[in-house]
Enzyme design. Structure first.
Site, PDB file in Angstrom:
ATOM      1  N   ARG A 170       9.253  -8.535   3.795  1.00  0.00           N
ATOM      2  CA  ARG A 170      10.367  -7.774   4.332  1.00  0.00           C
ATOM      3  C   ARG A 170      11.694  -8.504   4.070  1.00  0.00           C
ATOM      4  O   ARG A 170      11.699  -9.646   3.613  1.00  0.00           O
ATOM      5  CB  ARG A 170      10.200  -7.571   5.846  1.00  0.00           C
ATOM      6  CG  ARG A 170       9.528  -6.266   6.205  1.00  0.00           C
ATOM      7  CD  ARG A 170       8.017  -6.370   6.074  1.00  0.00           C
ATOM      8  NE  ARG A 170       7.439  -7.177   7.156  1.00  0.00           N
ATOM      9  CZ  ARG A 170       6.176  -7.508   7.212  1.00  0.00           C
ATOM     10  NH1 ARG A 170       5.334  -7.130   6.251  1.00  0.00           N
ATOM     11  NH2 ARG A 170       5.723  -8.233   8.215  1.00  0.00           N
ATOM     12  N   TYR A 190       1.955 -14.940   7.536  1.00  0.00           N
ATOM     13  CA  TYR A 190       0.981 -14.685   8.595  1.00  0.00           C
ATOM     14  C   TYR A 190       0.028 -13.558   8.201  1.00  0.00           C
ATOM     15  O   TYR A 190      -1.189 -13.666   8.372  1.00  0.00           O
ATOM     16  CB  TYR A 190       1.713 -14.335   9.895  1.00  0.00           C
ATOM     17  CG  TYR A 190       0.772 -13.936  11.001  1.00  0.00           C
ATOM     18  CD1 TYR A 190      -0.028 -14.890  11.634  1.00  0.00           C
ATOM     19  CD2 TYR A 190       0.651 -12.607  11.395  1.00  0.00           C
ATOM     20  CE1 TYR A 190      -0.908 -14.530  12.634  1.00  0.00           C
ATOM     21  CE2 TYR A 190      -0.223 -12.241  12.395  1.00  0.00           C
ATOM     22  CZ  TYR A 190      -1.001 -13.202  13.014  1.00  0.00           C
ATOM     23  OH  TYR A 190      -1.883 -12.845  13.996  1.00  0.00           O
ATOM     24  N   GLU A 191       0.577 -12.440   7.696  1.00  0.00           N
ATOM     25  CA  GLU A 191      -0.282 -11.329   7.273  1.00  0.00           C
ATOM     26  C   GLU A 191      -1.231 -11.778   6.158  1.00  0.00           C
ATOM     27  O   GLU A 191      -2.404 -11.390   6.126  1.00  0.00           O
ATOM     28  CB  GLU A 191       0.589 -10.162   6.788  1.00  0.00           C
ATOM     29  CG  GLU A 191       1.368  -9.473   7.895  1.00  0.00           C
ATOM     30  CD  GLU A 191       2.249  -8.366   7.363  1.00  0.00           C
ATOM     31  OE1 GLU A 191       2.194  -7.263   7.918  1.00  0.00           O
ATOM     32  OE2 GLU A 191       2.973  -8.618   6.381  1.00  0.00           O
ATOM     33  N   GLN A 192      -0.715 -12.586   5.256  1.00  0.00           N
ATOM     34  CA  GLN A 192      -1.546 -13.085   4.157  1.00  0.00           C
ATOM     35  C   GLN A 192      -2.721 -13.893   4.684  1.00  0.00           C
ATOM     36  O   GLN A 192      -3.865 -13.735   4.235  1.00  0.00           O
ATOM     37  CB  GLN A 192      -0.688 -13.947   3.235  1.00  0.00           C
ATOM     38  CG  GLN A 192      -1.486 -14.752   2.214  1.00  0.00           C
ATOM     39  CD  GLN A 192      -0.608 -15.717   1.455  1.00  0.00           C
ATOM     40  OE1 GLN A 192       0.269 -15.301   0.736  1.00  0.00           O
ATOM     41  NE2 GLN A 192      -0.832 -16.999   1.642  1.00  0.00           N
ATOM     42  N   TYR A 239      -4.382  -1.737   4.049  1.00  0.00           N
ATOM     43  CA  TYR A 239      -3.228  -2.287   4.760  1.00  0.00           C
ATOM     44  C   TYR A 239      -2.328  -2.925   3.714  1.00  0.00           C
ATOM     45  O   TYR A 239      -2.785  -3.718   2.878  1.00  0.00           O
ATOM     46  CB  TYR A 239      -3.668  -3.329   5.794  1.00  0.00           C
ATOM     47  CG  TYR A 239      -2.526  -3.895   6.605  1.00  0.00           C
ATOM     48  CD1 TYR A 239      -2.176  -3.338   7.823  1.00  0.00           C
ATOM     49  CD2 TYR A 239      -1.788  -4.979   6.141  1.00  0.00           C
ATOM     50  CE1 TYR A 239      -1.125  -3.847   8.567  1.00  0.00           C
ATOM     51  CE2 TYR A 239      -0.736  -5.493   6.876  1.00  0.00           C
ATOM     52  CZ  TYR A 239      -0.398  -4.921   8.089  1.00  0.00           C
ATOM     53  OH  TYR A 239       0.646  -5.421   8.819  1.00  0.00           O
TER      54      TYR A 239
END
Length: 556
Positions: free
Chosen positions: A385, A460-462, A380
């Site tokens: 962004r 958040y993804e981190q 992933y």
């Protein structure tokens, strides 16, 4: 005549009374237990009386002084308790009377213990140094048993307190003195201290002599010697303990004294060296042979030890020692050295080309591997962004993530990537989809740029990806640094999460520099080798490789 008869009867009565009388003493405020001098079966009744008043001693334990069978207990003792006590052992057929002369003394203000408070003196030696605590068997006591010498507590590993006695290791003359044992007597839950002192003297064990015991050489020993070199033979024998008289050791050659043999090369040392082994007195004599010759191998060498008990003889013969093959030793050393050098070279080469070797092994042994781990994606991609667009309107980060990364890892290597924006279904909840896809990925690729510290989606993804990797241990992390964080802002790296900073320090980052990479999509570049090394084994054939088969069929 009548006078002599009276004198004899008086002596007999006195000796009989003395025979059944016992002297006991103690200190005030300490427990004292006295046993009746007359013995009997435990079932016999024993009555105690205070002799001066002929008053019976009570048996109730609530009293300070009370009788308990054959024992008379003072808990604690007082100076006024001094006197003679009578005990009568009663049986169905006879009565036996005994006397206990009890003396209670005041405690001394100083450390000295007077002679009238000392128990019998004991002596010890190096091999036997037990000091028993007097009368301790009469008391109900529990550990620890404390020991003092001249009122000083004993300390050190030489002193070992056993259940009822003290052992002193390696006894010396300085160990003589007065030793006091102290313990606690328990009676119906109440504790009373008890002390007892006795003198300890150190005696020297008497010396003795025995039949000579030759320790070296062994009987009929064969000693290897080198021709042309010097050799020494030692005759060692023990004769007993202490000073030994008329004891000697010597060498003989073929049954002849060394001085009478007439060979100047073979001589024994002047005088005998005295030594000690296990406490025994021993003598040593060294025979020196200079420039050993062939004829020396034919001689018989006798080690003789003699004293008043007799003579003992051990025989030694010499044999030629095989010369050392230095050439073989040098060859072995050379071969081992070359072998070790080759191993070191191989280790260095393997360390230098470990990544290349690993990738080659994957291609040869297991080019493709199917897994049943419940994962959908090989990796992933976590990237910031809304990155600042370049002159052509496209972000360098997004171009790398959406163009270069899939082309190399998916098309050329056979991996399956999950990229935000590309692999999301329309209308799908973004938060749920991101968390689900991260958990279903075997690797988490972090694209590190200075922009990540200001990107909420990346944060958040981190957090989710690091939780899976570090807490759940469910995936591994690959860190790709597109721009050096320290080049733009020294505070950028410090603004990252502690866990991400920890990973950057431990495993490092893979640096992508467009200016330094001639062919950005070549699998032979250092960058892509490091990425492939940290990726799992591909689970399918690369797309470009699989497309070659139908193309070839069309040409045919």
């Amino acid at each position: 005549m009548g006078f002599w008869i009276l004198a004899i009867l008086t002596i007999l009565m006195y000796s009989t009374a003395a025979k059944f009388s016992k002297q006991s003493w103690g200190l005030e405020n300490e427990a004292l237990i006295v046993r009746c001098p007359r013995q009997g079966k435990p079932s016999y009744t024993v009555d105690w009386y205070y002799s001066q008043t002929n008053k019976s001693i009570p048996t109730q334990e609530r009293n300070r002084v009370f009788a308990s069978g054959q024992l008379l207990k003072f808990l604690p003792a007082a100076v006024a308790d001094s006197g003679i006590y009578t005990c009568i052992v009663r049986s169905p057929t006879f009565n036996r009377t005994g006397y206990a002369n009890v003396t209670i003394y005041k405690k001394q203000s100083d450390c000295n213990v007077p002679d009238y408070l000392m128990y019998s003196t004991v002596s010890g030696s190096e091999k036997n140094s037990k000091i028993y605590c007097p009368t301790i068997d009469l008391y109900n006591w529990t550990a620890p048993l404390e020991w003092f010498k001249n009122c000083q507590a004993l300390q050190g590993s030489r002193y070992r307190a056993h259940k009822s006695f003290l052992v002193i290791d390696n006894v010396m003359t300085e160990d003589a003195g007065d030793y006091t044992c102290k313990f606690i007597h328990n009676e119906n839950g109440a504790n009373y201290s008890v002390t007892a002192t006795r003198s300890f003297t150190v005696k020297d064990e008497q010396g003795f002599s025995l039949f000579p015991v030759i320790g070296a050489p062994a009987q009929n020993e064969i000693k290897e010697v080198e021709i042309g070199k010097n050799a020494n033979l030692t005759c060692s024998a023990c004769f007993g303990k202490g000073t030994q008289f008329l004891a000697a050791v010597l060498w003989q050659l073929n049954g002849t004294k060394i001085t009478d043999f007439g060979e100047p090369r073979i001589q024994q040392e002047e005088g005998q060296n005295q030594s000690f082994s296990n406490g025994l007195a021993c003598l040593d004599m060294v025979l020196r042979i200079a420039d050993v010759k062939e004829e020396d191998l034919l001689l018989q060498y006798d080690c003789l030890a003699l004293n008043l008990h007799g003579l003992r003889r051990h025989t030694v013969r010499l044999s030629r020692k095989n010369p050392i093959d230095h050439h073989s030793i040098y060859c072995i050393i050379a071969v081992c050295s070359v072998f070790l050098m080759l191993i070191n070279v191989l280790v260095i080469i393997l360390k230098m080309f470990w990544i290349e070797a690993t990738l080659l092994w994957r291609d040869i042994a297991k080019p493709y591997k199917t897994r049943n781990d419940g994962k959908l994606y090989d990796a992933y991609v976590v990237y910031p962004r809304n990155y600042k667009s370049s002159t052509d309107g496209a972000s360098r980060v997004e171009h790398f993530v959406h163009q270069i990364l899939p082309d190399v890892l998916e098309n050329k290597c056979g991996y399956t990537l999950c990229i935000y924006g590309r692999d999301m279904l329309p209308g799908e909840d973004v938060v749920t989809a991101v968390e689900t896809n991260i958990r279903k990925s075997r690797r988490h690729i972090f694209i590190l740029t200075p922009q990540i510290t200001h990107n909420k989606e990346f944060a958040y993804e981190q957090e989710v990806a690091l939780h899976c990797a570090l807490i759940q241990n469910d995936a591994k992390v690959i860190l790709i640094e597109m721009e050096a964080l320290s080049e733009l802002d020294m505070l950028q790296a410090e603004a990252l999460q502690d866990s991400l900073q920890h990973l950057m320090k431990v495993q490092g980052t893979i640096k992508w520099r467009e200016d330094h990479i001639a062919n950005k999509r070549s699998l032979n570049s250092k960058f892509w080798k490091h990425v492939r090394y940290q990726m799992p084994v591909p689970s399918k054939i690369p797309r470009k490789a699989s497309s070659l088969t139908p193309l070839a069929a069309q040409k045919q």
